[in-house]
Scaffold this active site. Sequence first.
Site, PDB file in Angstrom:
ATOM      1  CE  LYS A 140     -18.979 -17.841  -3.904  1.00  0.00           C
ATOM      2  NZ  LYS A 140     -19.496 -17.387  -2.596  1.00  0.00           N
TER       3      LYS A 140
ATOM      4  CB  SER B 232     -21.011 -13.782  -3.133  1.00  0.00           C
ATOM      5  OG  SER B 232     -20.556 -14.808  -2.261  1.00  0.00           O
TER       6      SER B 232
ATOM      7  CB  SER C 129     -22.463 -15.772   0.115  1.00  0.00           C
ATOM      8  OG  SER C 129     -22.361 -14.396  -0.073  1.00  0.00           O
TER       9      SER C 129
HETATM   10  N1  GLN Z   1     -23.681  -9.888   1.102  1.00  0.00           N
HETATM   11  C1  GLN Z   1     -22.685  -9.977   2.124  1.00  0.00           C
HETATM   12  C2  GLN Z   1     -21.469  -9.191   1.720  1.00  0.00           C
HETATM   13  O1  GLN Z   1     -21.474  -8.631   0.658  1.00  0.00           O
HETATM   14  C3  GLN Z   1     -22.323 -11.406   2.378  1.00  0.00           C
HETATM   15  C4  GLN Z   1     -21.495 -12.006   1.295  1.00  0.00           C
HETATM   16  C5  GLN Z   1     -21.019 -13.385   1.602  1.00  0.00           C
HETATM   17  O2  GLN Z   1     -21.584 -14.085   2.438  1.00  0.00           O
HETATM   18  N2  GLN Z   1     -19.930 -13.768   0.944  1.00  0.00           N
HETATM   19  O3  GLN Z   1     -20.515  -9.102   2.436  1.00  0.00           O
END
Ligand code: GLN
Length: 483
Positions: free
Chosen positions: A75, A150, A174
């Site tokens: 990632k 994400s 995410s």
């Molecule tokens: N969707 C959540 C956010 O936008 C979690 C994102 C994540 O786990 N990085 O904060």
Amino acid sequence: MYNKTIAELAKGLRSGEFSSVELTLAFLDRIKQHSSLNAYITVTEELALQEAKAADQRLATGDAELLTGIPVAQKDIFCTDGVKTSCGSKMLDNFIAPYNATVVEKFNNAGAVMLGKLNMDEFAMGSSNETSYYGAVKNPWDINTVPGGSSGGSAAAVAARLAACATGTDTGGSIRQPAALCGITGLKPTYGRVSRYGMIAYASSLDQGGPMARSAEDAAIMLQAMAGFDPKDSTSVDLPVPDYTVGLNNSLEGLKIGLPKEFFSEGLSNDVAVAIEAAINEYRKLGATVTEICMPSLKLAIPAYYVIAPAECSANLSRFDGVRFGYRCENPVDLTDLYTRSRGEGFGKEVKRRILMGTYALSAGYYDAYYIKAQKIRRLISEDFKRALSEVDVIMGPVTPSTAFGIGEKIGNPIEMYLSDIYTIAINLAGVPAMSVPAGFASGMPVGLQVIGNYFAEDRLLNIAHQYQQVTDWHSHAPKGFE
Ligand code: GLN
């Protein structure tokens, strides 16, 4: 060969069925062929081939590890020495990291081959991969839908066989949410199990890196390489790392599963509920007993998270000022202009929204009303988990309220987007580990079963997921056109 799991690839490399160079070339070819998925931000072709050659030499000496010669992708939140590390943002579009994240270093030491850096929501803020500066990633199961976020690039790449496995990070869901929407296996470890050193910070008290793979066994192999104490991360936990593969075949006879009724109330789509029920029934057949449990504080998780995560991000992202790091605007007239335009032009809309919310929640006069209150809720949520996990061995439920939604469907409505993490966010607030396990399809789109365990019980979760994957084959389905 790109359809094989890590365990199968490791065998093929040892038996001489194929070399790491051949395997790497096959993946690089597929990455080009399916570039319209937009899963990768950077493909490190030359470096990958160099690493593959070195891996083949290591395999020949007999001193190889399971990951030696296996093509993985990182990632783009993990710093990679000499390779662009953008975190999905224009702010870091020109950032070449001068060092490796500990996780990257560990894959290197194991002899894995890095294919490149994967697309993601900007600074890991999002649930659909649509906030990336590099554009939305497409879900290989239906290219009109999102892969989740994400770590959407990671999930899409593993599902489409554009990497044998990938890393992800999970602050509020995410790893698990995109794994569920793309039909792969993902694990968010206990907070502190995997080093955060060199992983660009979003919300430091919640962020945790973990494996995204084709099976629980593969996730175990990856976690083995990733986990462990790191003196460079002060929140990394100094506990021995167990052997994650040794207990995979343990029997589930007598396993106590708790189903929080809060996970099965309104908001959960019917077709997801049906798939989850069928999965729970498989566990009954494997010898588990199932009880309903009550976790009353879960409903407060989203509001608490959207105070704590933005608060931490507003502090973490203050370093991107056009001076020390990142994008700098053209011809600033003075210092204030430099700061405001660099940040104004470098950050996307969602990131700015979070910085504004977080700065507000932390400001004098509001701190007690929002930030302190949210921390109190966080404590209540942790206690709900501790209580539940003293009564049952694991908690199960859905990962997401629905299958993958359409690209463009929720991006204009932040609240609706935030609600897509309703079943994952509380786990990060408590810090416990949780997995997403492929559990069937609803109208052709993958559904994920969430398995949540006690602190540092990753080995148990992997065992529970692996046993299910011995009696079902949901995890080995490939999207049409990517078989
Ligand atoms: N969707 C959540 C956010 O936008 C979690 C994102 C994540 O786990 N990085 O904060």
